[in-house]
Design a protein around this motif. Structure first.
Motif, PDB file in Angstrom:
ATOM      1  N   ARG A  57      13.543  17.795  23.270  1.00 18.01           N
ATOM      2  CA  ARG A  57      12.571  16.726  23.495  1.00 18.01           C
ATOM      3  C   ARG A  57      12.266  15.949  22.226  1.00 18.01           C
ATOM      4  O   ARG A  57      11.949  14.768  22.279  1.00 18.01           O
ATOM      5  N   ARG A  58      12.312  16.609  21.058  1.00 17.38           N
ATOM      6  CA  ARG A  58      11.875  15.980  19.814  1.00 17.38           C
ATOM      7  C   ARG A  58      12.982  15.731  18.809  1.00 17.38           C
ATOM      8  O   ARG A  58      12.766  15.033  17.832  1.00 17.38           O
ATOM      9  N   GLY A  59      14.136  16.322  18.996  1.00 21.40           N
ATOM     10  CA  GLY A  59      15.202  16.209  18.006  1.00 21.40           C
ATOM     11  C   GLY A  59      14.981  17.218  16.898  1.00 21.40           C
ATOM     12  O   GLY A  59      13.906  17.784  16.742  1.00 21.40           O
ATOM     13  N   ALA A  60      16.004  17.450  16.108  1.00 23.18           N
ATOM     14  CA  ALA A  60      15.943  18.485  15.076  1.00 23.18           C
ATOM     15  C   ALA A  60      14.862  18.200  14.045  1.00 23.18           C
ATOM     16  O   ALA A  60      14.122  19.083  13.641  1.00 23.18           O
ATOM     17  N   ARG A  61      14.738  16.975  13.588  1.00 27.44           N
ATOM     18  CA  ARG A  61      13.755  16.641  12.543  1.00 27.44           C
ATOM     19  C   ARG A  61      12.331  16.632  13.084  1.00 27.44           C
ATOM     20  O   ARG A  61      11.403  17.008  12.394  1.00 27.44           O
ATOM     21  N   GLY A  62      12.142  16.181  14.285  1.00 26.09           N
ATOM     22  CA  GLY A  62      10.799  16.080  14.846  1.00 26.09           C
ATOM     23  C   GLY A  62      10.235  17.392  15.344  1.00 26.09           C
ATOM     24  O   GLY A  62       9.041  17.509  15.596  1.00 26.09           O
ATOM     25  N   PHE A  63      11.078  18.388  15.469  1.00 24.13           N
ATOM     26  CA  PHE A  63      10.630  19.651  16.048  1.00 24.13           C
ATOM     27  C   PHE A  63       9.618  20.361  15.153  1.00 24.13           C
ATOM     28  O   PHE A  63       8.613  20.864  15.635  1.00 24.13           O
TER      29      PHE A  63
ATOM     30  N   ARG B 192       7.515  19.099  13.067  1.00 23.62           N
ATOM     31  CA  ARG B 192       6.243  18.374  13.189  1.00 23.62           C
ATOM     32  C   ARG B 192       5.583  18.692  14.522  1.00 23.62           C
ATOM     33  O   ARG B 192       4.370  18.875  14.612  1.00 23.62           O
ATOM     34  N   PHE B 193       6.373  18.763  15.568  1.00 24.03           N
ATOM     35  CA  PHE B 193       5.883  19.095  16.902  1.00 24.03           C
ATOM     36  C   PHE B 193       5.217  20.470  16.893  1.00 24.03           C
ATOM     37  O   PHE B 193       4.104  20.636  17.393  1.00 24.03           O
ATOM     38  N   VAL B 194       5.859  21.456  16.299  1.00 24.30           N
ATOM     39  CA  VAL B 194       5.313  22.810  16.226  1.00 24.30           C
ATOM     40  C   VAL B 194       4.052  22.823  15.367  1.00 24.30           C
ATOM     41  O   VAL B 194       3.033  23.416  15.731  1.00 24.30           O
TER      42      VAL B 194
END
Length: 84
Positions: free
Chosen positions: A32-38, A40-42
């Motif tokens: 859902r967020r891509g490798a880089r955004g994950f 930040r999501f967590v």
């Protein structure tokens, strides 16, 4: 046999299983967020969970000292929160 979301098999709730097993939940988050955004999501999810826990603790202390909130107080807080 595939068990659907929230279905019970052998008395186990598979929603709990998804939440508590990173090898299941993390790929869903990454997709859902891509490798880089994950990351930040967590991080955002942890901050949100901590804020909810701290808020719950504040309410518990208040209610211990002053009693439970009335339905009117809860509705007033909801309206304030939503800018009504």
């Amino acid at each position: 046999m595939r068990v659907g979301y929230g279905a019970r098999a052998s008395g186990r709730d598979h929603r709990q299983e998804v939440r508590h097993h990173p090898q299941i939940a993390c790929p869903r988050g990454r997709s859902r967020r891509g490798a880089r955004g994950f990351s930040r999501f967590v991080s955002d999810a942890v901050e949100h969970a901590l804020a909810l826990t701290e808020t719950r603790e504040i309410v518990e202390v208040f209610e211990d000292e002053h009693g439970s909130f009335t339905p009117e107080e809860i509705e007033g807080a909801r309206r304030t929160w939503h800018g009504e």
